[in-house]
Design a protein around this motif. Structure first.
Motif, PDB file in Angstrom:
ATOM      1  N   PRO A  19       0.832  -1.188   0.000  1.00 32.86           N
ATOM      2  CA  PRO A  19       0.000   0.000   0.000  1.00 32.86           C
ATOM      3  C   PRO A  19       0.874   1.247   0.000  1.00 32.86           C
ATOM      4  O   PRO A  19       2.077   1.180  -0.099  1.00 32.86           O
ATOM      5  N   ARG A  20       0.256   2.371   0.226  1.00 34.95           N
ATOM      6  CA  ARG A  20       0.982   3.629   0.099  1.00 34.95           C
ATOM      7  C   ARG A  20       1.810   3.947   1.331  1.00 34.95           C
ATOM      8  O   ARG A  20       1.592   4.920   2.021  1.00 34.95           O
ATOM      9  N   LYS A  98       5.001  -4.136  17.957  1.00 32.66           N
ATOM     10  CA  LYS A  98       3.824  -3.534  18.572  1.00 32.66           C
ATOM     11  C   LYS A  98       2.664  -3.581  17.580  1.00 32.66           C
ATOM     12  O   LYS A  98       2.858  -3.932  16.416  1.00 32.66           O
ATOM     13  N   ILE A  99       1.482  -3.224  18.061  1.00 29.81           N
ATOM     14  CA  ILE A  99       0.291  -3.245  17.208  1.00 29.81           C
ATOM     15  C   ILE A  99      -0.398  -1.891  17.255  1.00 29.81           C
ATOM     16  O   ILE A  99      -0.569  -1.305  18.330  1.00 29.81           O
ATOM     17  N   VAL A 100      -0.800  -1.409  16.081  1.00 25.63           N
ATOM     18  CA  VAL A 100      -1.638  -0.232  15.970  1.00 25.63           C
ATOM     19  C   VAL A 100      -2.964  -0.684  15.373  1.00 25.63           C
ATOM     20  O   VAL A 100      -2.985  -1.291  14.292  1.00 25.63           O
ATOM     21  N   ARG A 101      -4.061  -0.422  16.063  1.00 26.76           N
ATOM     22  CA  ARG A 101      -5.372  -0.909  15.647  1.00 26.76           C
ATOM     23  C   ARG A 101      -6.243   0.211  15.079  1.00 26.76           C
ATOM     24  O   ARG A 101      -6.163   1.357  15.507  1.00 26.76           O
ATOM     25  N   HIS A 102      -7.104  -0.174  14.149  1.00 28.53           N
ATOM     26  CA  HIS A 102      -8.107   0.755  13.619  1.00 28.53           C
ATOM     27  C   HIS A 102      -9.278  -0.073  13.107  1.00 28.53           C
ATOM     28  O   HIS A 102      -9.130  -0.850  12.151  1.00 28.53           O
ATOM     29  N   GLY A 103     -10.434   0.056  13.745  1.00 28.35           N
ATOM     30  CA  GLY A 103     -11.602  -0.704  13.326  1.00 28.35           C
ATOM     31  C   GLY A 103     -11.371  -2.200  13.441  1.00 28.35           C
ATOM     32  O   GLY A 103     -10.986  -2.699  14.496  1.00 28.35           O
ATOM     33  N   GLU A 104     -11.551  -2.913  12.336  1.00 30.00           N
ATOM     34  CA  GLU A 104     -11.428  -4.369  12.326  1.00 30.00           C
ATOM     35  C   GLU A 104     -10.022  -4.842  11.991  1.00 30.00           C
ATOM     36  O   GLU A 104      -9.777  -6.053  11.965  1.00 30.00           O
ATOM     37  N   ILE A 105      -9.105  -3.929  11.715  1.00 30.03           N
ATOM     38  CA  ILE A 105      -7.774  -4.329  11.276  1.00 30.03           C
ATOM     39  C   ILE A 105      -6.699  -3.692  12.155  1.00 30.03           C
ATOM     40  O   ILE A 105      -6.980  -2.789  12.946  1.00 30.03           O
ATOM     41  N   GLU A 157      -3.590   6.873   9.800  1.00 32.75           N
ATOM     42  CA  GLU A 157      -4.168   7.864   8.899  1.00 32.75           C
ATOM     43  C   GLU A 157      -3.872   7.583   7.424  1.00 32.75           C
ATOM     44  O   GLU A 157      -4.728   7.816   6.559  1.00 32.75           O
ATOM     45  N   GLU A 158      -2.674   7.090   7.128  1.00 37.44           N
ATOM     46  CA  GLU A 158      -2.268   6.934   5.738  1.00 37.44           C
ATOM     47  C   GLU A 158      -2.406   5.516   5.206  1.00 37.44           C
ATOM     48  O   GLU A 158      -2.417   5.316   3.992  1.00 37.44           O
ATOM     49  N   LEU A 159      -2.494   4.532   6.118  1.00 36.04           N
ATOM     50  CA  LEU A 159      -2.531   3.137   5.685  1.00 36.04           C
ATOM     51  C   LEU A 159      -3.826   2.441   6.088  1.00 36.04           C
ATOM     52  O   LEU A 159      -4.564   1.947   5.233  1.00 36.04           O
ATOM     53  N   LEU A 160      -4.119   2.416   7.381  1.00 32.35           N
ATOM     54  CA  LEU A 160      -5.257   1.635   7.855  1.00 32.35           C
ATOM     55  C   LEU A 160      -6.598   2.278   7.504  1.00 32.35           C
ATOM     56  O   LEU A 160      -7.526   1.585   7.083  1.00 32.35           O
ATOM     57  N   THR A 161      -6.733   3.575   7.694  1.00 37.52           N
ATOM     58  CA  THR A 161      -8.019   4.228   7.450  1.00 37.52           C
ATOM     59  C   THR A 161      -8.435   4.182   5.980  1.00 37.52           C
ATOM     60  O   THR A 161      -9.539   3.719   5.660  1.00 37.52           O
ATOM     61  N   PRO A 162      -7.600   4.630   5.042  1.00 40.05           N
ATOM     62  CA  PRO A 162      -8.049   4.634   3.644  1.00 40.05           C
ATOM     63  C   PRO A 162      -8.229   3.252   3.043  1.00 40.05           C
ATOM     64  O   PRO A 162      -8.969   3.095   2.070  1.00 40.05           O
ATOM     65  N   HIS A 163      -7.563   2.245   3.597  1.00 36.27           N
ATOM     66  CA  HIS A 163      -7.644   0.894   3.030  1.00 36.27           C
ATOM     67  C   HIS A 163      -8.409  -0.077   3.933  1.00 36.27           C
ATOM     68  O   HIS A 163      -8.358  -1.284   3.708  1.00 36.27           O
ATOM     69  N   HIS A 164      -9.114   0.446   4.924  1.00 35.08           N
ATOM     70  CA  HIS A 164      -9.711  -0.410   5.946  1.00 35.08           C
ATOM     71  C   HIS A 164     -10.597  -1.488   5.351  1.00 35.08           C
ATOM     72  O   HIS A 164     -10.429  -2.685   5.629  1.00 35.08           O
ATOM     73  N   ASP A 165     -11.574  -1.120   4.551  1.00 36.35           N
ATOM     74  CA  ASP A 165     -12.551  -2.094   4.061  1.00 36.35           C
ATOM     75  C   ASP A 165     -11.890  -3.133   3.161  1.00 36.35           C
ATOM     76  O   ASP A 165     -12.213  -4.335   3.236  1.00 36.35           O
TER      77      ASP A 165
END
Length: 312
Positions: A19-20, A98-105, A157-165
């Protein structure tokens, strides 16, 4: 078990994702997984670890800044994954995962010193071992080696959010699958004897140069090399197709890779459902017996699904 992120759970899979994220090195190759369990799944899928707003800097007791830190990203996993304290990745010494979480991923990350160039062999090995061990336990979408973002907030902001679904859907699709790579290589003397037995031109050239000096038979030697190479290439193509067909009943997909050696008989990545692994291994053992005198078989894996799921 430092250097790995084995993860408990139902998934066993992954992909080579790019991804970006800022890439500081090209992706290359894979390695067989080293055993290790250093992470598990948790029922809480909403917990997020603290993130930093800017590139981190560490300081000694006198307050002198020692290094500038950024965020190295290994791959994407379900949000209910947790790592153990001894899970480490790239760096010298290796940095804790470490882990950074956002929604389901979530993203598997570690600190990285931006002043220290990536690209050492041990960095690549650490990257791959961590992803491959994780893929045995949970679904993983691996990023290419060398993906670096400034902070954990930037990862969100740049990886998990725009590609979440898209990532969430991909993780569900690869649940319960792993990749294996089968490498087959012809034994040198048996394959040469086979070529000489099957190709009259090769026999004639061999007989012509047998008792003559090398300088006096240079054209013939060059032509014999060409004939042998062409014969091995043709046999490789046929044997690769046969090998893929042989595994078809116990694999979900196959990807034929480029040969890495002039005597390679086959180089194929297979997508295998977890419940078909015993059948896959049984078929491999049958091939080892059938090809014992001609071909050496190597199995790499289980590993992340580098060949089958790509996001860009």
């Amino acid at each position: 078990m430092p250097g790995h992120t084995g993860m408990s759970g139902g998934g066993r899979a992954s992909s080579q994702a790019a991804p970006r994220a800022t890439s500081r090195a090209a992706a290359s190759g894979t390695t067989a997984r080293a055993d290790g369990r250093t992470a598990g799944r948790t029922a809480d899928k909403t917990t997020e670890e603290p993130t930093e707003k800017t590139t981190g800097r560490t300081a000694d007791r006198s307050g002198v800044v020692q290094r500038d830190m950024a965020c190295y990203v290994y791959g994407i996993v379900p949000a209910d994954v947790e790592t153990s304290p001894d899970a480490v990745g790239v760096g010298d010494p290796p940095n804790q995962i470490k882990i950074v979480r956002h929604g389901e991923i979530a993203a598997l990350i570690s600190d990285v010193d931006v002043k220290r160039p990536l690209g050492r062999a041990r960095d690549l090995v650490a990257h791959e071992e961590l992803l491959d061990a994780a893929a045995v336990e949970v679904p993983v979408l691996p990023l290419r080696f060398g993906a670096v973002l400034t902070t954990p907030d930037a990862v969100v902001e740049e990886l998990l959010t725009p590609h979440h679904d898209r990532f969430a859907t991909a993780l569900k699709q690869i649940e319960g699958r792993v990749q294996y790579v089968v490498k087959a290589r012809y034994a040198e003397r048996p394959i040469l004897m086979m070529v000489l037995a099957e190709i009259p031109e090769a026999r004639r050239l061999r007989d012509r140069i047998r008792d003559l000096p090398e300088d006096a038979t240079r054209p013939e030697r060059i032509r014999l090399g060409e004939v042998i190479t062409q014969a091995i290439e043709a046999k490789r193509e046929a044997d690769t197709r046969w090998l893929v067909d042989r595994f078809a009943s116990c694999t979900a997909a196959a990807n034929i890779r480029e040969p890495t050696h002039e005597r390679d008989a086959a180089h194929v990545a297979f997508l295998v459902e977890a419940d078909r692994i015993p059948d896959f291994e049984h078929t491999l053992n049958e091939l080892r017996h059938e090809w014992a005198d001609l071909v050496e078989l190597r199995l790499l894996g289980p590993m992340a699904l580098y060949d089958f799921v790509t996001t860009g």
